[in-house]
Design a protein around this motif. Structure first.
Motif, PDB file in Angstrom:
ATOM      1  N   THR A 215      -6.477 -19.890  12.541  1.00 56.71           N
ATOM      2  CA  THR A 215      -6.855 -21.066  11.742  1.00 56.71           C
ATOM      3  C   THR A 215      -8.124 -20.809  10.918  1.00 56.71           C
ATOM      4  OG1 THR A 215      -7.972 -21.946  13.692  1.00 56.71           O
ATOM      5  CG2 THR A 215      -5.735 -22.724  13.262  1.00 56.71           C
ATOM      6  N   GLY A 216      -8.072 -19.759  10.095  1.00 59.70           N
ATOM      7  CA  GLY A 216      -9.170 -19.474   9.165  1.00 59.70           C
ATOM      8  C   GLY A 216      -8.920 -20.173   7.846  1.00 59.70           C
ATOM      9  N   SER A 217      -9.401 -19.565   6.753  1.00 58.56           N
ATOM     10  CA  SER A 217      -9.299 -20.259   5.459  1.00 58.56           C
ATOM     11  C   SER A 217      -7.879 -20.254   4.906  1.00 58.56           C
ATOM     12  CB  SER A 217     -10.275 -19.666   4.445  1.00 58.56           C
ATOM     13  OG  SER A 217     -10.095 -18.284   4.363  1.00 58.56           O
TER      14      SER A 217
ATOM     15  N   ALA B 260       1.881  -8.878  17.222  1.00 55.51           N
ATOM     16  CA  ALA B 260       2.011  -9.427  18.583  1.00 55.51           C
ATOM     17  C   ALA B 260       2.600 -10.848  18.532  1.00 55.51           C
ATOM     18  CB  ALA B 260       0.651  -9.453  19.269  1.00 55.51           C
ATOM     19  N   TYR B 261       2.134 -11.656  17.585  1.00 50.60           N
ATOM     20  CA  TYR B 261       2.647 -13.036  17.493  1.00 50.60           C
ATOM     21  C   TYR B 261       4.063 -13.079  16.935  1.00 50.60           C
ATOM     22  CZ  TYR B 261      -1.960 -14.626  18.790  1.00 50.60           C
ATOM     23  OH  TYR B 261      -3.109 -14.855  19.487  1.00 50.60           O
ATOM     24  N   ILE B 262       4.343 -12.203  15.979  1.00 46.27           N
ATOM     25  CA  ILE B 262       5.700 -12.191  15.400  1.00 46.27           C
ATOM     26  C   ILE B 262       6.706 -11.810  16.484  1.00 46.27           C
ATOM     27  CG2 ILE B 262       7.227 -11.040  13.737  1.00 46.27           C
ATOM     28  CD1 ILE B 262       4.718 -10.667  11.923  1.00 46.27           C
TER      29      ILE B 262
ATOM     30  N   VAL C 247       8.176 -13.455   4.928  1.00 51.54           N
ATOM     31  CA  VAL C 247       6.840 -12.967   4.573  1.00 51.54           C
ATOM     32  C   VAL C 247       6.394 -13.718   3.321  1.00 51.54           C
ATOM     33  CG1 VAL C 247       5.424 -10.961   4.017  1.00 51.54           C
ATOM     34  CG2 VAL C 247       7.414 -10.703   5.516  1.00 51.54           C
ATOM     35  N   THR C 248       5.170 -14.260   3.373  1.00 54.80           N
ATOM     36  CA  THR C 248       4.732 -15.151   2.288  1.00 54.80           C
ATOM     37  C   THR C 248       4.121 -14.358   1.133  1.00 54.80           C
ATOM     38  OG1 THR C 248       2.665 -15.521   3.465  1.00 54.80           O
ATOM     39  CG2 THR C 248       4.408 -17.131   3.785  1.00 54.80           C
ATOM     40  N   PHE C 249       5.000 -13.709   0.393  1.00 51.09           N
ATOM     41  CA  PHE C 249       4.564 -12.983  -0.805  1.00 51.09           C
ATOM     42  C   PHE C 249       4.427 -13.988  -1.947  1.00 51.09           C
ATOM     43  CE2 PHE C 249       6.408  -8.973   1.111  1.00 51.09           C
ATOM     44  CZ  PHE C 249       5.176  -8.347   1.242  1.00 51.09           C
TER      45      PHE C 249
ATOM     46  N   VAL D  97      -8.380 -18.017  18.646  1.00 53.40           N
ATOM     47  CA  VAL D  97      -9.352 -17.641  19.671  1.00 53.40           C
ATOM     48  C   VAL D  97     -10.632 -18.458  19.528  1.00 53.40           C
ATOM     49  CG1 VAL D  97      -8.569 -15.257  20.062  1.00 53.40           C
ATOM     50  CG2 VAL D  97     -10.112 -15.743  18.155  1.00 53.40           C
ATOM     51  N   ASN D  98     -10.764 -19.173  18.410  1.00 51.91           N
ATOM     52  CA  ASN D  98     -11.999 -19.896  18.130  1.00 51.91           C
ATOM     53  C   ASN D  98     -11.723 -21.401  18.047  1.00 51.91           C
ATOM     54  OD1 ASN D  98     -14.165 -21.141  16.475  1.00 51.91           O
ATOM     55  ND2 ASN D  98     -14.935 -19.041  16.379  1.00 51.91           N
ATOM     56  N   ARG D  99     -12.264 -22.130  19.033  1.00 45.03           N
ATOM     57  CA  ARG D  99     -11.986 -23.564  19.156  1.00 45.03           C
ATOM     58  C   ARG D  99     -12.617 -24.359  18.002  1.00 45.03           C
ATOM     59  NH1 ARG D  99      -9.268 -26.297  22.285  1.00 45.03           N
ATOM     60  NH2 ARG D  99      -8.587 -24.419  23.341  1.00 45.03           N
TER      61      ARG D  99
ATOM     62  N   THR E 175      -3.291 -15.067  11.243  1.00 48.73           N
ATOM     63  CA  THR E 175      -4.437 -14.461  11.932  1.00 48.73           C
ATOM     64  C   THR E 175      -4.923 -13.244  11.157  1.00 48.73           C
ATOM     65  OG1 THR E 175      -3.028 -12.948  13.128  1.00 48.73           O
ATOM     66  CG2 THR E 175      -3.501 -15.019  14.211  1.00 48.73           C
ATOM     67  N   VAL E 176      -5.967 -12.618  11.708  1.00 52.88           N
ATOM     68  CA  VAL E 176      -6.394 -11.289  11.270  1.00 52.88           C
ATOM     69  C   VAL E 176      -5.159 -10.371  11.325  1.00 52.88           C
ATOM     70  CG1 VAL E 176      -7.806  -9.332  12.046  1.00 52.88           C
ATOM     71  CG2 VAL E 176      -8.760 -11.668  12.068  1.00 52.88           C
ATOM     72  N   ASP E 177      -4.975  -9.535  10.291  1.00 53.03           N
ATOM     73  CA  ASP E 177      -3.750  -8.735  10.136  1.00 53.03           C
ATOM     74  C   ASP E 177      -3.352  -7.967  11.417  1.00 53.03           C
ATOM     75  OD1 ASP E 177      -4.257  -9.521   7.544  1.00 53.03           O
ATOM     76  OD2 ASP E 177      -4.711  -7.514   6.796  1.00 53.03           O
TER      77      ASP E 177
HETATM   78  N1  LIG Z   1      -1.171 -14.519   0.466  1.00 52.18           N
HETATM   79  C1  LIG Z   1      -2.436 -14.609   0.118  1.00 52.18           C
HETATM   80  O1  LIG Z   1      -2.750 -14.731  -1.049  1.00 52.18           O
HETATM   81  C2  LIG Z   1      -3.499 -14.562   1.183  1.00 52.18           C
HETATM   82  C3  LIG Z   1      -4.797 -14.962   0.882  1.00 52.18           C
HETATM   83  C4  LIG Z   1      -5.754 -14.908   1.899  1.00 52.18           C
HETATM   84  C5  LIG Z   1      -5.410 -14.439   3.145  1.00 52.18           C
HETATM   85  N2  LIG Z   1      -4.123 -14.055   3.405  1.00 52.18           N
HETATM   86  C6  LIG Z   1      -3.763 -13.566   4.746  1.00 52.18           C
HETATM   87  O2  LIG Z   1      -3.964 -14.596   5.698  1.00 52.18           O
HETATM   88  C7  LIG Z   1      -4.419 -14.052   6.935  1.00 52.18           C
HETATM   89  C8  LIG Z   1      -5.714 -14.749   7.343  1.00 52.18           C
HETATM   90  O3  LIG Z   1      -6.717 -14.490   6.388  1.00 52.18           O
HETATM   91  P1  LIG Z   1      -8.011 -15.429   6.273  1.00 52.18           P
HETATM   92  O4  LIG Z   1      -8.660 -15.090   5.001  1.00 52.18           O
HETATM   93  O5  LIG Z   1      -7.658 -16.823   6.570  1.00 52.18           O
HETATM   94  O6  LIG Z   1      -8.896 -14.829   7.464  1.00 52.18           O
HETATM   95  P2  LIG Z   1      -9.948 -15.627   8.384  1.00 52.18           P
HETATM   96  O7  LIG Z   1     -10.827 -14.604   8.959  1.00 52.18           O
HETATM   97  O8  LIG Z   1     -10.536 -16.736   7.620  1.00 52.18           O
HETATM   98  O9  LIG Z   1      -9.028 -16.260   9.519  1.00 52.18           O
HETATM   99  C9  LIG Z   1      -8.427 -15.509  10.529  1.00 52.18           C
HETATM  100  C10 LIG Z   1      -8.311 -16.367  11.766  1.00 52.18           C
HETATM  101  O10 LIG Z   1      -7.637 -15.604  12.791  1.00 52.18           O
HETATM  102  C11 LIG Z   1      -8.281 -15.891  14.032  1.00 52.18           C
HETATM  103  N3  LIG Z   1      -8.009 -14.836  15.003  1.00 52.18           N
HETATM  104  C12 LIG Z   1      -8.614 -13.648  15.165  1.00 52.18           C
HETATM  105  N4  LIG Z   1      -8.075 -12.982  16.190  1.00 52.18           N
HETATM  106  C13 LIG Z   1      -7.087 -13.757  16.687  1.00 52.18           C
HETATM  107  C14 LIG Z   1      -6.155 -13.620  17.752  1.00 52.18           C
HETATM  108  N5  LIG Z   1      -6.108 -12.522  18.514  1.00 52.18           N
HETATM  109  N6  LIG Z   1      -5.300 -14.642  17.986  1.00 52.18           N
HETATM  110  C15 LIG Z   1      -5.315 -15.770  17.234  1.00 52.18           C
HETATM  111  N7  LIG Z   1      -6.185 -15.951  16.205  1.00 52.18           N
HETATM  112  C16 LIG Z   1      -7.042 -14.954  15.940  1.00 52.18           C
HETATM  113  C17 LIG Z   1      -9.751 -16.002  13.659  1.00 52.18           C
HETATM  114  O11 LIG Z   1     -10.484 -16.658  14.667  1.00 52.18           O
HETATM  115  C18 LIG Z   1      -9.667 -16.780  12.349  1.00 52.18           C
HETATM  116  O12 LIG Z   1      -9.713 -18.156  12.582  1.00 52.18           O
HETATM  117  C19 LIG Z   1      -4.557 -12.559   6.721  1.00 52.18           C
HETATM  118  O13 LIG Z   1      -3.425 -11.900   7.228  1.00 52.18           O
HETATM  119  C20 LIG Z   1      -4.619 -12.404   5.211  1.00 52.18           C
HETATM  120  O14 LIG Z   1      -4.060 -11.188   4.761  1.00 52.18           O
HETATM  121  C21 LIG Z   1      -3.179 -14.121   2.449  1.00 52.18           C
END
Ligand SMILES: NC(=O)c1ccc[n+]([C@@H]2O[C@H](COP(=O)([O-])OP(=O)(O)OC[C@H]3O[C@@H](n4cnc5c(N)ncnc54)[C@H](O)[C@@H]3O)[C@@H](O)[C@H]2O)c1
Length: 414
Positions: free
Chosen positions: A11-13, A85-87, A126-128, A38-40, A78-80
């Motif tokens: 749940t990042g950006s 693991a989740y898929i 896959v969200t291309f 992992v982050n509440r 999540t982080v790439d």
């Molecule tokens: N399609 C696009 O244009 C686009 C744009 C931005 C990001 N993305 C993709 O989205 C994904 C997230 O990117 P972001 O910028 O939001 O990163 P981010 O760092 O903001 O968010 C990643 C989240 O994953 C969580 N996380 C880390 N380890 C974890 C685990 N083991 N289990 C569960 N959650 C976990 C983190 O706590 C964080 O909240 C990436 O894969 C990135 O490539 C795609």
């Protein structure tokens, strides 16, 4: 018809685009039933924005969440490094998956995903989003309609500017173990577009790549180590402050590292040669430290040539330290020139919002009513996800070994 039940893990950006689409824009067809991370603190920040907050789960309780919340579809943001693991776990539990790019980061985890799809007859999207950019759709339609005849070769250059490009060196992406490097994390978009446009699959790859600009040594060499023009200020944006600064106490995650601090293991300058199964040749270059951001595409065919130039951001002032500092200026130009004819400009509209308007169009297709038409074949599966990654994986192997790499050496995709 019953609404499909979605859980978002990570749940990042980026998650916000999916959360909003599911819970707000497409609430008639979808239901958001849980968040997992992992982050509440970060999960709570998303919940604050929802009219009706949803249950939150620690990553360790992922499988329990699937049953308790009767999840139909898992959205992986999540982080790439953790995508696979989740898929795999979601597929083995009989759920559908929507995953952000890159689908995964290395060959062994790509194999694990393919195996899980096959043993479960699973469904992965896959969200291309770049496929949904109207300009990219136009290129696909022109090439598929034979505008340049049979494709002989393609030249594709992608430039990231010193604001957006530097971002990959400030965050977890800077460690290759997390992101696979930009040849995987970023270029998966570009190699997917190329596979889709050329209408073929990569066969042989040769590449060079290096860290030239960012990182500790280069910062010293080029005189940028303490240059304020590479700083970002998360506190300028209330949402980013809550998501990252206020959540840092839980996991120490820093979104705003100096790109010239030690610890960078990814490249910032890459050249790749690809031969496609169709016989078409590609020259590709990715630069992550350019004064402007955008890309140039040239396609040479038996009947003519297509050219595209997109400027997403014409310059970086270095004065505005907000993460999404105002995009200064952008435009797009598309043309086709048939042999023995004058060049014809193709009208295109350049949209600044959400990756050239692509994000909104993609979530509408993804989360809107089922059975929507897709004549250009924009919806991408696990197979497209792997095919786009194979060029990057092979390029990485080529950089390491100094020799051309046949994609089939890495993974034999039926
Ligand atoms: N399609 C696009 O244009 C686009 C744009 C931005 C990001 N993305 C993709 O989205 C994904 C997230 O990117 P972001 O910028 O939001 O990163 P981010 O760092 O903001 O968010 C990643 C989240 O994953 C969580 N996380 C880390 N380890 C974890 C685990 N083991 N289990 C569960 N959650 C976990 C983190 O706590 C964080 O909240 C990436 O894969 C990135 O490539 C795609």
């Amino acid at each position: 018809m019953a609404r499909r039940r979605y859980a978002v893990v990570g749940t990042g950006s980026r998650a916000q685009r999916h959360v909003h689409a599911i819970a707000v824009e497409h609430a008639d067809t979808c239901e958001l039933v849980a968040l997992c991370d992992v982050n509440r603190t970060r999960m709570n920040v998303h919940n604050e924005r929802l009219a009706e907050p949803v249950p939150t789960y620690d990553a360790a309780d992922f499988l329990g969440m699937l049953d308790e919340q009767r999840v139909d579809v898992v959205v992986v943001t999540t982080v790439d490094r953790h995508h696979d693991a989740y898929i795999v776990a979601a597929l083995d539990a009989g759920r559908d998956v929507v995953t952000e790019k890159p689908m995964t980061t290395d060959v062994p985890s790509a194999r694990k995903i393919l195996d899980a799809v096959h043993r479960n007859d699973g469904n992965v999207t896959v969200t291309f989003n770049y496929r949904y950019n109207p300009i990219h759709e136009k290129v696909r339609a022109l090439l598929a309609d034979g505008a340049v005849g049979e494709i002989g070769s393609v030249h594709f250059e992608w430039l990231l500017d010193t604001r957006h490009g530097a971002d990959y060196f400030r965050r977890w992406h800077r460690d290759k173990a997390n992101s696979g490097g930009l040849m995987v994390h970023k270029a998966t978009h570009h190699f997917d577009l190329l596979n889709w446009w050329v209408g073929s699959v990569p066969e042989t790859v040769y590449a060079h790549g290096r860290l030239f600009f960012y990182g500790e040594e280069n910062g010293k060499r080029h005189g940028y180590t303490h240059d304020k023009r590479f700083d970002i200020d998360l506190e300028q944006d209330d949402w980013l402050k809550k998501l990252y600064v206020d959540a840092r106490h839980e996991d120490g995650y820093r979104r705003d590292q100096n790109p010239f601090e030690p610890g960078v293991s990814i490249e910032d300058d890459m050249s790749v040669l690809v031969r496609y199964a169709s016989g078409a040749n590609l020259t590709y270059h990715l630069t992550a430290y350019s004064p402007w951001e955008g890309y140039r595409l040239m396609v040479n065919g038996s009947k003519g040539r297509l050219e595209l130039e997109v400027v997403e951001n014409s310059w970086v002032s270095g004065q505005d330290l907000s993460v999404d500092a105002g995009r200064e200026q952008g435009w797009a130009k598309l043309s086709v020139q048939r042999l023995f004819e004058q060049r014809v400009d193709v009208p295109v509209e350049y949209d600044r919002a959400g990756h050239g308007g692509a994000d909104r169009r993609m979530v509408d297709a993804l989360y809107g009513p089922t059975g929507q038409e897709d004549p250009l074949g924009r919806k991408a599966t696990h197979r497209d996800g792997v095919l786009s990654l194979l060029t990057g994986f092979a390029a990485g192997r080529s950089v390491e070994t100094g020799r051309p790499v046949r994609v089939a050496e890495l993974l034999d995709l039926p």
